[in-house]
Design a protein around this motif. Structure first.
Motif, PDB file in Angstrom:
ATOM      1  N   ASP A 201      23.709  55.194   8.555  1.00 48.22           N
ATOM      2  CA  ASP A 201      24.413  54.724   7.361  1.00 48.22           C
ATOM      3  C   ASP A 201      23.746  55.303   6.122  1.00 48.22           C
ATOM      4  OD1 ASP A 201      22.076  53.108   6.823  1.00 48.22           O
ATOM      5  OD2 ASP A 201      22.878  51.620   8.236  1.00 48.22           O
ATOM      6  N   GLU A 202      24.273  55.001   4.953  1.00 47.87           N
ATOM      7  CA  GLU A 202      23.766  55.572   3.707  1.00 47.87           C
ATOM      8  C   GLU A 202      22.335  55.133   3.423  1.00 47.87           C
ATOM      9  OE1 GLU A 202      26.349  54.938   0.418  1.00 47.87           O
ATOM     10  OE2 GLU A 202      27.965  56.197   1.231  1.00 47.87           O
ATOM     11  N   ALA A 203      22.002  53.903   3.750  1.00 42.44           N
ATOM     12  CA  ALA A 203      20.645  53.409   3.502  1.00 42.44           C
ATOM     13  C   ALA A 203      19.630  54.222   4.303  1.00 42.44           C
ATOM     14  CB  ALA A 203      20.547  51.928   3.867  1.00 42.44           C
ATOM     15  N   LYS A 204      19.956  54.501   5.559  1.00 43.83           N
ATOM     16  CA  LYS A 204      19.055  55.307   6.380  1.00 43.83           C
ATOM     17  C   LYS A 204      19.025  56.754   5.903  1.00 43.83           C
ATOM     18  CE  LYS A 204      18.887  52.646  10.672  1.00 43.83           C
ATOM     19  NZ  LYS A 204      19.283  51.382  10.048  1.00 43.83           N
ATOM     20  N   ALA A 205      20.148  57.256   5.415  1.00 39.18           N
ATOM     21  CA  ALA A 205      20.186  58.621   4.881  1.00 39.18           C
ATOM     22  C   ALA A 205      19.295  58.731   3.641  1.00 39.18           C
ATOM     23  CB  ALA A 205      21.614  59.012   4.539  1.00 39.18           C
ATOM     24  N   GLU A 206      19.330  57.718   2.788  1.00 42.27           N
ATOM     25  CA  GLU A 206      18.461  57.721   1.605  1.00 42.27           C
ATOM     26  C   GLU A 206      16.991  57.679   2.017  1.00 42.27           C
ATOM     27  OE1 GLU A 206      19.372  54.796  -1.303  1.00 42.27           O
ATOM     28  OE2 GLU A 206      21.503  55.312  -1.409  1.00 42.27           O
ATOM     29  N   ALA A 207      16.674  56.922   3.061  1.00 40.46           N
ATOM     30  CA  ALA A 207      15.293  56.864   3.547  1.00 40.46           C
ATOM     31  C   ALA A 207      14.855  58.229   4.079  1.00 40.46           C
ATOM     32  CB  ALA A 207      15.179  55.801   4.633  1.00 40.46           C
ATOM     33  N   VAL A 208      15.752  58.942   4.768  1.00 38.71           N
ATOM     34  CA  VAL A 208      15.456  60.287   5.257  1.00 38.71           C
ATOM     35  C   VAL A 208      15.180  61.217   4.083  1.00 38.71           C
ATOM     36  CG1 VAL A 208      16.479  62.335   6.337  1.00 38.71           C
ATOM     37  CG2 VAL A 208      16.707  60.097   7.439  1.00 38.71           C
ATOM     38  N   PHE A 209      15.999  61.124   3.044  1.00 41.21           N
ATOM     39  CA  PHE A 209      15.832  61.965   1.856  1.00 41.21           C
ATOM     40  C   PHE A 209      14.460  61.744   1.221  1.00 41.21           C
ATOM     41  CE2 PHE A 209      16.466  62.307  -2.846  1.00 41.21           C
ATOM     42  CZ  PHE A 209      16.558  63.687  -2.901  1.00 41.21           C
ATOM     43  N   LYS A 210      14.074  60.499   1.049  1.00 44.43           N
ATOM     44  CA  LYS A 210      12.778  60.190   0.440  1.00 44.43           C
ATOM     45  C   LYS A 210      11.621  60.702   1.297  1.00 44.43           C
ATOM     46  CE  LYS A 210      14.434  56.066  -1.999  1.00 44.43           C
ATOM     47  NZ  LYS A 210      14.342  54.580  -2.099  1.00 44.43           N
TER      48      LYS A 210
END
Length: 381
Positions: A201-210
């Motif tokens: 989901d988007e929350a996990k995608a943001e965590a990957v980005f960081k």
């Protein structure tokens, strides 16, 4: 007293040993990627007392030699023959810059000196390319996103750089278009630190980005969907063909006999360093003309996981690939006179995976002969 003398010599030559072989475990892409040249003084110490002294002092080299012998001669070797083998490997390192790994890949134990001299060691390839073409050309290969931008029409897929200048909005927009994507270090090599990711989901995608930003710069790519023919070898990796392409100073295009590479089950890359299996390809017909082999002395009649036989397997759309390689190379700036292209086959045809100054170790293995003379002739300024 003997212990004191041994300790004194070990201390005196510790830095010399480290400097000579620190590169053997490094993969930073430039300085430290390949072993440095052995200086005359180092060579003298290695040869001293019929190489006995060198064995006792240059421990990094001997460890590298020991590992190569264990991997390529698992049945073992008698002490007398082992000393003879070690001496020969040290001599090849001194005289030809051949590493212990190359020594076995090229089958040096069974070659004459004249035959050995035809092989191009990777450290010499690296040095000659830098001396001939300089840092600018190397940088355009090393930076995968820069190369992507340079040759974008031939990739046939979208890619995005992830680094300090990348915004979260840019990353999330890419993720919205490609929720499953392939990740590589921006200047990585040998298939290391390469992953297929699919954040839920988007929350996990943001965590990957960081997390990616915490560990440097990366390139993320829309996945390559390889053809059924290529996937039959190993479905978890994109299996590729490496073609070493040259444009001489007179503008003539040449290719070396290509190398087919297939990954192992569960792996997402097909690189030899990462366990992939290579095989030589007949340049004219596009048929595999050797057994499979890896960098650890193993040979395979069939792929060790899928069971597909190597000898005689026909690569798809071969004539089109050969035409495309020359087209891609001539579309590059003229100072890119040597490029090792990695190509993948899809249902829509061949696509570019990346271009590099890729090593020719397994390619020479696949060709069944040394390629040093042609290499030096094709790239001479």
């Amino acid at each position: 007293m003997k212990q004191f003398v041994n300790r004194l010599f070990r201390t005196a030559f510790l830095k010399l040993d480290q400097g000579m072989h620190k590169a053997m475990s490094s993969n930073d892409g430039t300085e430290g990627l390949y072993p440095t040249r052995i200086l005359p003084m180092e060579g003298a110490f290695l040869r001293w007392n019929n190489y006995y002294f060198g064995r006792k002092v240059f421990l990094s080299l001997m460890k590298f030699i020991d590992t190569a012998i264990q991997e390529n001669m698992p049945e073992g070797v008698q002490p007398k023959e082992r000393r003879k083998l070690e001496k020969d490997m040290i001599q090849c390192k001194l005289a030809m810059e051949i590493t212990p790994l190359e020594y076995f890949v090229f089958d040096f134990p069974h070659l004459s000196f004249k035959e050995r001299a035809t092989y191009l060691p990777d450290v010499e390839r690296w040095r000659v390319l830098h001396e001939t073409f300089g840092a600018q050309v190397r940088e355009e290969h090393a930076d995968k996103y820069r190369f992507y931008q340079l040759m974008k029409p031939y990739f046939h897929r979208e890619a995005c750089k992830v680094g300090p200048e990348t915004t979260k909005e840019e990353f999330m927009a890419f993720y919205a278009r490609h929720p499953r994507f392939f990740v590589k270090e921006l200047t990585g090599c040998f298939g290391r630190n390469a992953y297929m990711l699919e954040p839920k989901d988007e929350a996990k995608a943001e965590a990957v980005f960081k997390k990616m930003l915490d560990y440097g710069s990366w390139i993320i790519e829309e996945p390559i969907i390889q053809s059924k023919e290529m996937a039959s070898w190993n479905a978890s990796s994109v299996n590729t063909v490496r073609v070493a392409s040259f444009i001489t100073r007179e503008g003539v295009h040449h290719k070396f006999p290509p190398l087919f590479r297939a990954g192992r089950v569960g792996s997402v890359v097909d690189n030899g360093v990462s366990g992939g299996v290579g095989a030589g390809i007949d340049l004219k017909t596009g048929r595999i003309c050797t057994e499979g082999f890896d960098e650890h002395g193993h040979h395979f009649e069939k792929h060790p996981d899928s069971g597909v036989p190597y000898m005689g397997w026909q690569l798809p759309e071969w004539d089109e690939l050969m035409r495309l390689i020359e087209e891609i190379h001539r579309a590059m700036p003229p100072y890119h006179r040597y490029v090792a292209f990695d190509m993948a086959h899809t249902a829509q045809g061949w696509v570019l995976v990346e271009g590099n100054w890729g090593q020719l170790v397994l390619m020479q293995k696949g060709a069944g002969r040394g390629l040093k003379k042609e290499f030096l002739e094709y790239i001479k300024p």
